[in-house]
Design a protein around this motif. Structure first.
Motif, mmCIF file in Angstrom:
data_model
loop_
_atom_site.group_PDB
_atom_site.id
_atom_site.type_symbol
_atom_site.label_atom_id
_atom_site.label_comp_id
_atom_site.label_asym_id
_atom_site.label_seq_id
_atom_site.Cartn_x
_atom_site.Cartn_y
_atom_site.Cartn_z
ATOM 1 N N PRO A 160 0.834 -1.215 0.000
ATOM 2 C CA PRO A 160 0.000 0.000 0.000
ATOM 3 C C PRO A 160 0.862 1.255 0.000
ATOM 4 O O PRO A 160 1.954 1.271 0.584
ATOM 5 C CB PRO A 160 -0.797 -0.116 1.301
ATOM 6 N N GLU A 161 0.372 2.288 -0.641
ATOM 7 C CA GLU A 161 1.133 3.535 -0.815
ATOM 8 C C GLU A 161 1.640 4.094 0.512
ATOM 9 O O GLU A 161 2.779 4.549 0.611
ATOM 10 C CB GLU A 161 0.268 4.571 -1.531
ATOM 11 N N GLU A 162 0.805 4.036 1.559
ATOM 12 C CA GLU A 162 1.210 4.588 2.849
ATOM 13 C C GLU A 162 2.296 3.747 3.543
ATOM 14 O O GLU A 162 2.947 4.218 4.470
ATOM 15 C CB GLU A 162 0.004 4.771 3.785
ATOM 16 N N GLN A 163 2.507 2.533 3.096
ATOM 17 C CA GLN A 163 3.542 1.668 3.679
ATOM 18 C C GLN A 163 4.776 1.542 2.779
ATOM 19 O O GLN A 163 5.749 0.894 3.159
ATOM 20 C CB GLN A 163 2.971 0.275 3.950
ATOM 21 N N HIS A 169 7.074 3.849 1.720
ATOM 22 C CA HIS A 169 8.291 4.522 2.197
ATOM 23 C C HIS A 169 9.001 3.696 3.274
ATOM 24 O O HIS A 169 10.199 3.429 3.148
ATOM 25 C CB HIS A 169 7.972 5.935 2.677
#
Length: 178
Positions: A112-115, A117
């Motif tokens: 997922p995008e929020e994970q 980084h």
């Protein structure tokens, strides 16, 4: 072969393997390439000549990370940077200095995008570290010193420290600490 009994749910039917939730992708990670971007080793002892006396080395290791998206979909480049300084504890004279930038190109899907980084800054360097460790060991040995086997790096703690540092830097000077 005989049939083994399968666990049943309350309705008496055989329990099936849990299906994957709709919309939830399986994480897929592949290392496409690894490379040394930059490597430097300076044997300060040899450059200034051998001096008699007791040598008790103190080793400091600084680690920094960098990641960027590549032009190809789902590909990322992660660079680990290590600066290793060995100094004599008695007079703080440098014995050797080793700097290495080691990179990897990764194909990553299903994160997922929020994970993404933290995944790039923790999991990718964790996969690259054993190769950096081996290179540093070989370089220090070939440079005339005992092979340096670096301690493991806790990339989770490093990531958290960086987040805390950034949060501190963004906090206004007049705002009290909570």
């Amino acid at each position: 072969m005989s049939d083994e009994s399968q666990p049943t749910n309350n309705g008496g039917a055989a329990a099936a393997a849990q299906p994957q939730q709709p919309g939830q992708q399986q994480v897929r990670m592949q290392v496409l390439a690894q490379f040394i971007r930059d490597l430097s080793f300076e044997n300060a002892v040899a450059q200034r000549g051998m001096s008699g006396g007791e040598v008790n080395p103190e080793i400091t290791v600084q680690v920094s990370l960098d990641a960027r998206k590549r032009s190809v979909e789902h590909q990322y480049e992660v660079i680990t940077k290590f600066k290793i300084n060995s100094a004599n504890s008695a007079d703080k004279a440098t014995l050797f200095l080793c700097e290495i930038e080691y990179g990897g190109v990764f194909h990553i899907e299903g994160v997922p995008e929020e994970q993404l980084h933290p995944f790039l800054m923790i999991e990718c360097p964790r996969l690259l570290f054993p190769f950096v460790r081996r290179i540093v060991s070989d370089v220090t040995r070939d440079g005339g010193f005992p092979p340096l086997n670096m301690d493991l790096v806790d990339f989770v703690a490093l990531y958290r420290q960086e987040l805390a540092r950034r949060a501190q830097a963004e906090r206004p000077a007049d705002q009290p600490l909570s």
